[in-house]
Design a protein around this motif. Structure first.
Motif, short mmCIF file in Angstrom:
data_model
loop_
_atom_site.label_atom_id
_atom_site.label_comp_id
_atom_site.label_asym_id
_atom_site.label_seq_id
_atom_site.Cartn_x
_atom_site.Cartn_y
_atom_site.Cartn_z
N SER A 100 0.81 -1.21 0.00
CA SER A 100 0.00 0.00 0.00
C SER A 100 0.85 1.26 0.00
O SER A 100 0.34 2.36 -0.25
CB SER A 100 -0.92 0.01 1.22
OG SER A 100 -0.15 0.02 2.41
N GLU A 101 2.13 1.14 0.29
CA GLU A 101 3.03 2.29 0.32
C GLU A 101 3.76 2.46 -1.02
O GLU A 101 4.65 3.30 -1.14
CB GLU A 101 4.05 2.12 1.44
CG GLU A 101 3.43 2.00 2.82
CD GLU A 101 4.40 1.43 3.83
OE1 GLU A 101 5.62 1.62 3.65
OE2 GLU A 101 3.95 0.76 4.78
N LYS A 102 3.39 1.65 -2.01
CA LYS A 102 4.02 1.73 -3.32
C LYS A 102 2.98 2.08 -4.38
O LYS A 102 1.78 1.99 -4.15
CB LYS A 102 4.71 0.40 -3.64
CG LYS A 102 5.83 0.08 -2.66
CD LYS A 102 6.57 -1.19 -3.04
CE LYS A 102 7.72 -1.44 -2.08
NZ LYS A 102 8.49 -2.65 -2.44
N ILE A 103 3.46 2.48 -5.53
CA ILE A 103 2.57 2.88 -6.62
C ILE A 103 2.25 1.66 -7.47
O ILE A 103 3.15 1.08 -8.09
CB ILE A 103 3.22 3.98 -7.48
CG1 ILE A 103 3.53 5.19 -6.60
CG2 ILE A 103 2.31 4.37 -8.63
CD1 ILE A 103 4.32 6.27 -7.31
N PRO A 104 0.99 1.24 -7.53
CA PRO A 104 0.64 0.03 -8.28
C PRO A 104 0.90 0.19 -9.77
O PRO A 104 0.67 1.25 -10.36
CB PRO A 104 -0.87 -0.13 -8.00
CG PRO A 104 -1.15 0.73 -6.82
CD PRO A 104 -0.17 1.86 -6.88
N ALA A 105 1.38 -0.87 -10.38
CA ALA A 105 1.59 -0.87 -11.83
C ALA A 105 0.25 -1.03 -12.55
O ALA A 105 -0.75 -1.46 -11.96
CB ALA A 105 2.53 -2.00 -12.23
N LYS A 106 0.23 -0.68 -13.82
CA LYS A 106 -0.98 -0.88 -14.62
C LYS A 106 -1.31 -2.36 -14.72
O LYS A 106 -2.47 -2.76 -14.61
CB LYS A 106 -0.77 -0.29 -16.02
CG LYS A 106 -1.97 -0.43 -16.95
CD LYS A 106 -3.12 0.43 -16.48
CE LYS A 106 -4.30 0.36 -17.43
NZ LYS A 106 -5.47 1.10 -16.92
N ASP A 107 -0.27 -3.18 -14.89
CA ASP A 107 -0.44 -4.63 -15.00
C ASP A 107 -0.62 -5.23 -13.61
O ASP A 107 0.29 -5.16 -12.78
CB ASP A 107 0.78 -5.24 -15.68
CG ASP A 107 0.67 -6.76 -15.85
OD1 ASP A 107 -0.38 -7.32 -15.51
OD2 ASP A 107 1.66 -7.36 -16.32
N PRO A 108 -1.77 -5.83 -13.32
CA PRO A 108 -1.98 -6.40 -11.98
C PRO A 108 -1.04 -7.56 -11.67
O PRO A 108 -0.89 -7.93 -10.50
CB PRO A 108 -3.44 -6.87 -12.01
CG PRO A 108 -3.77 -7.03 -13.46
CD PRO A 108 -2.95 -6.00 -14.18
N LEU A 109 -0.40 -8.14 -12.68
CA LEU A 109 0.51 -9.26 -12.47
C LEU A 109 1.96 -8.80 -12.29
O LEU A 109 2.84 -9.64 -12.07
CB LEU A 109 0.42 -10.25 -13.64
CG LEU A 109 -0.96 -10.88 -13.89
CD1 LEU A 109 -0.90 -11.81 -15.08
CD2 LEU A 109 -1.46 -11.62 -12.65
N ALA A 110 2.21 -7.50 -12.36
CA ALA A 110 3.57 -7.00 -12.21
C ALA A 110 4.07 -7.24 -10.78
O ALA A 110 3.28 -7.28 -9.83
CB ALA A 110 3.62 -5.51 -12.53
N ASP A 111 5.37 -7.40 -10.65
CA ASP A 111 5.98 -7.66 -9.34
C ASP A 111 5.88 -6.40 -8.48
O ASP A 111 6.52 -5.38 -8.78
CB ASP A 111 7.45 -8.05 -9.53
CG ASP A 111 8.13 -8.42 -8.23
OD1 ASP A 111 7.51 -8.29 -7.16
OD2 ASP A 111 9.31 -8.84 -8.29
N PRO A 112 5.10 -6.43 -7.38
CA PRO A 112 4.94 -5.22 -6.57
C PRO A 112 6.22 -4.79 -5.86
O PRO A 112 6.37 -3.62 -5.50
CB PRO A 112 3.86 -5.62 -5.54
CG PRO A 112 3.91 -7.12 -5.49
CD PRO A 112 4.29 -7.55 -6.88
N SER A 113 7.17 -5.71 -5.67
CA SER A 113 8.41 -5.35 -5.00
C SER A 113 9.25 -4.39 -5.83
O SER A 113 10.14 -3.71 -5.32
CB SER A 113 9.23 -6.61 -4.68
OG SER A 113 9.69 -7.23 -5.88
N LYS A 114 8.97 -4.32 -7.13
CA LYS A 114 9.72 -3.43 -8.02
C LYS A 114 9.03 -2.08 -8.22
O LYS A 114 9.53 -1.24 -8.95
CB LYS A 114 9.93 -4.11 -9.37
CG LYS A 114 10.76 -5.39 -9.29
CD LYS A 114 10.94 -6.03 -10.66
CE LYS A 114 11.78 -7.30 -10.58
NZ LYS A 114 11.95 -7.96 -11.89
N ALA A 115 7.88 -1.90 -7.55
CA ALA A 115 7.14 -0.65 -7.71
C ALA A 115 7.83 0.48 -6.95
O ALA A 115 8.51 0.27 -5.95
CB ALA A 115 5.71 -0.83 -7.20
N ALA A 116 7.64 1.70 -7.44
CA ALA A 116 8.23 2.88 -6.80
C ALA A 116 7.52 3.19 -5.49
O ALA A 116 6.31 2.98 -5.36
CB ALA A 116 8.15 4.08 -7.74
#
Length: 420
Positions: A97-113
């Motif tokens: 919740s502290e990161k910006i979700p990617a457009k692709d729901p399958l993207a790795d959330p650990s790599k989100a800004a």
């Protein structure tokens, strides 16, 4: 096919209550068509499809910067530990919740800004503009000031004094809520906040005063910079512990929505019970029931009037969001945010025939267990209950997050004279 929704009361959403669902009853439909973007292959996705019917995302209160809202399944969905406060593993789990979700729901959330780090880029990049007022603008500005100030901007009117008094009371109660850990006391504070908000709107002219403040912010020269500084202060005060507080609030809420679905809506759903020692295929599911609520995070910096102020832009050309929910542009740094948590408890699964007895015995002995991708047993979590034809998980279970697609930000007015 019959999909049943039993509504016991209302769903607590952050600091507001959703009461629009009280008249739901039995109806004929298919849960498979309500959330077409989610293939109904796992228990988690099936549950989320039913949640989409029980709690329509567009009925959840948002704010003016939200264009649309959706549910997004979590890759590590599963039960909570018994003690979430101070649990670093759980805090890391919900840090999505502290990161910006990617457009692709399958993207790795650990790599989100990181959300706060990204917004901090605005610190030295914001440029302010002023507008030459025409007679209409001048009249609007004068009326707004007349509502707020008696003689000079140092003397608030009685109406504005009342507004400020309610605002101070509200901030005090919110601070107490953030610091309080006793569930019963938190519920009492939440009730006081809800009553205070109602009184604020009725007797404190909240809507009228805030509209006047926004008009002054939009029209008064040099009024945007102080707003920006206030916003930066809020951003710097962002505390990850708010995530735990949001979940704690949702869990302590006494009113949840009960959802039940029979075999016709489950689409011949069969699950695999995954344990430490192996996997077991279970018989077809004949019925699923559970309680659901949604906890919305406060995100004070996303509700601040600076974001909707029409007299700023960035020097670099970056935008928070371009308002296009279809595609992401490289210039966008905040097209969407994770705004809340979907929580399930009292999950009851009925099987169409008896399960393998050895599978259930292994479930009791296993340190961890999942139904396909949904974790139902882990270290520190409540034990699931089971019989030959049923499995029950008292929960609670973190099922999904809510995703908010944002409107165009900034959205500067035309005809501004921009400072150097």
């Amino acid at each position: 096919m019959i999909f049943e929704i039993c509504v016991r009361g209302c769903v607590f959403l952050g600091q507001r209550f959703l009461v629009a669902l009280l008249s739901l009853s039995l109806f004929t439909t298919s849960a498979w068509t309500q959330s077409a973007d989610l293939p109904k292959r796992t228990l988690q996705e099936v549950l989320l499809g039913f949640v989409s019917q029980a709690v329509p995302v567009q009925s959840i209160p948002g704010n003016q910067i939200v264009l649309s809202r959706s549910f997004r399944a979590l890759a590590d969905a599963g039960v909570f530990p018994n003690l979430i406060d101070g649990n670093k593993d759980f805090e890391n789990r919900i840090s999505i919740s502290e990161k910006i979700p990617a457009k692709d729901p399958l993207a790795d959330p650990s790599k989100a800004a990181a959300l706060v780090d990204t917004l901090s880029k605005l610190r030295d990049d914001v440029q302010f503009g002023n507008k030459a007022l025409d007679s209409s603008d001048a009249a609007v500005l004068a009326a707004a000031k007349l509502l707020l100030y008696a003689n000079t901007q140092d003397t608030p009117t009685e109406a504005y004094k009342s507004y400020l008094s309610y605002s101070d009371q509200y901030k005090t109660q919110v601070t107490q809520l953030q610091q309080e850990t006793n569930p019963a006391t938190r519920v009492s504070i939440q009730n006081r906040i809800s009553q205070l908000e109602r009184d604020w709107e009725l007797f404190g002219m909240r809507n009228e005063i805030e509209a006047a403040l926004q008009q002054i912010s939009d029209l008064e020269p040099a009024s945007s910079a102080p707003l920006f500084n206030e916003w930066l202060t809020l951003l710097n005060k962002t505390d990850p512990s708010e995530n735990i507080a949001t979940i704690r609030d949702a869990l302590s809420n006494s009113d949840w929505i009960r959802v039940s679905a029979s075999s016709g809506d489950l689409g011949a759903l069969k699950l695999t019970l995954k344990l430490d020692g192996g996997s077991f295929d279970l018989p077809q599911i004949s019925r699923v029931s559970f309680d659901v609520t949604v906890g919305i995070m406060p995100h004070a910096f996303l509700n601040h009037p600076f974001l909707t102020n029409t007299r700023w832009r960035t020097r670099s050309g970056l935008v928070l969001s371009d308002g296009n929910v279809v595609t992401d542009d490289p210039s966008e740094i905040l097209p969407r945010v994770a705004s809340g948590f979907v929580i399930v408890k009292n999950l009851d699964i009925t099987l169409s025939s008896a399960a393998d007895r050895s599978a259930l015995v292994s479930l009791g002995r296993s340190r961890a267990a999942s139904l396909s991708s949904l974790t139902i047993k882990s270290k520190g979590s409540p034990e699931p209950a089971y019989q030959l034809r049923s499995i029950s998980v008292s929960g609670p279970i973190l099922l999904a997050i809510t995703i908010d697609e944002l409107a165009k930000l900034p959205n500067p007015a035309v005809g501004l004279n921009w400072e150097e």
